[in-house]
Write an enzyme that holds these catalytic residues in place. Structure first.
Site, PDB file in Angstrom:
ATOM      1  N   LYS A  87       0.851  -1.192   0.000  1.00  0.00           N
ATOM      2  CA  LYS A  87       0.000   0.000   0.000  1.00  0.00           C
ATOM      3  C   LYS A  87       0.889   1.245   0.000  1.00  0.00           C
ATOM      4  O   LYS A  87       1.751   1.405   0.879  1.00  0.00           O
ATOM      5  CB  LYS A  87      -0.881  -0.049   1.246  1.00  0.00           C
ATOM      6  CG  LYS A  87      -2.089   0.862   1.219  1.00  0.00           C
ATOM      7  CD  LYS A  87      -2.951   0.579   2.449  1.00  0.00           C
ATOM      8  CE  LYS A  87      -4.174   1.439   2.506  1.00  0.00           C
ATOM      9  NZ  LYS A  87      -4.869   1.309   3.801  1.00  0.00           N
TER      10      LYS A  87
HETATM   11  C1  E4P Z   1      -7.977   2.794   3.787  1.00  0.00           C
HETATM   12  O1  E4P Z   1      -7.425   1.800   3.393  1.00  0.00           O
HETATM   13  C2  E4P Z   1      -7.841   3.364   5.127  1.00  0.00           C
HETATM   14  O2  E4P Z   1      -7.267   2.372   5.964  1.00  0.00           O
HETATM   15  C3  E4P Z   1      -9.141   3.720   5.793  1.00  0.00           C
HETATM   16  O3  E4P Z   1     -10.257   3.323   5.041  1.00  0.00           O
HETATM   17  C4  E4P Z   1      -9.199   5.093   6.342  1.00  0.00           C
HETATM   18  O4  E4P Z   1     -10.449   5.276   6.966  1.00  0.00           O
HETATM   19  P1  E4P Z   1     -10.726   6.408   8.030  1.00  0.00           P
HETATM   20  O5  E4P Z   1     -10.981   7.678   7.284  1.00  0.00           O
HETATM   21  O6  E4P Z   1     -11.945   5.929   8.756  1.00  0.00           O
HETATM   22  O7  E4P Z   1      -9.498   6.501   8.904  1.00  0.00           O
END
Ligand code: E4P
Length: 219
Positions: A87
């Site tokens: 990622k």
């Molecule tokens: C995406 O992969 C992130 O881990 C995540 O969806 C972020 O979400 P949040 O805005 O609730 O922190």
């Protein structure tokens, strides 16, 4: 549509897996920190533990922010397990790194995407997944779901294979609307996924069925 769970909590990943609807897991440094996972060795063994629960892809986010460091960190992460997806953030070096990993056949997830232009770049670089953060857009009075619709249109116009992974999902209607808009994947907290189960007419109907059955059986 694939369901990923957005957590580093092993118990919640197990619960979603046992429900039979889990297609993968996404994590990020904040989610790892929330579970108290710190230090290189602990982080590595935690990713291995997650891969041991799910049969699907597991996104492991790099901490590095320069190309060379992202490549080194991403290669080490990818070696941990065949289902690890590297990622990478939507920054210039992140796009370069996505292209690098794409050319090597390593799966990537482009994270922190907040515009259609960013999603276009991620697809051009060959990202396996693009992660538009719909909840964080909603938080600043911008329509997160509109971004899903725009990316879907652009990817379909050109046949990009990058999968639209709706992220920062906060509630069950985000999931339903993403399904209507043709997102390939949603990643959500366990609570948003299990909230899909809920309907008062289901609960009332089941209670009535069981009461009628018990009444008839006692005659
Ligand atoms: C995406 O992969 C992130 O881990 C995540 O969806 C972020 O979400 P949040 O805005 O609730 O922190």
């Amino acid at each position: 549509m694939k369901f990923f769970i957005d957590t580093a909590n092993l118990a919640q990943i197990k619960e979603a897996h046992e429900l039979g609807v889990l297609d993968g897991v996404t994590t990020n440094p904040s989610l790892m920190a929330k579970e108290g996972i710190t230090g290189h060795e602990n982080i590595i063994s935690h990713y291995k533990a997650i891969c041991g629960i799910t049969d699907g892809d597991v996104s492991a986010e790099v901490i590095a922010t320069t190309f060379d460091e992202m490549v080194a960190e991403g290669e080490a992460l990818a070696k941990l397990h065949e289902r690890i997806v590297v990622k990478l953030p939507m920054i210039k070096d992140g796009v370069r790194a996505i292209k690098y990993f794409t050319d090597k056949g390593i799966k990537t997830n482009c994270t922190l995407v907040f515009s259609a232009g960013q999603a276009l770049l991620a697809a051009k670089a060959g990202a396996t997944y693009v992660s538009p953060f719909i909840g964080r857009l909603d938080d600043i009075s911008t329509d997160g779901l509109q971004l899903i619709e725009d990316i879907r249109l652009i990817y379909d116009n050109y046949g990009y294979k990058t999968q639209v992974l709706a992220a920062s999902v906060r509630h069950p209607m985000h999931i339903v609307n993403c399904a209507k808009l043709g997102a390939d994947v949603i990643t959500a907290p366990l609570g948003a996924i299990t909230a899909l189960l809920k309907h008062p007419l289901t609960d009332n109907g089941l209670a009535q069925f069981l009461a009628d059955h018990a009444k008839a059986a006692s005659k």
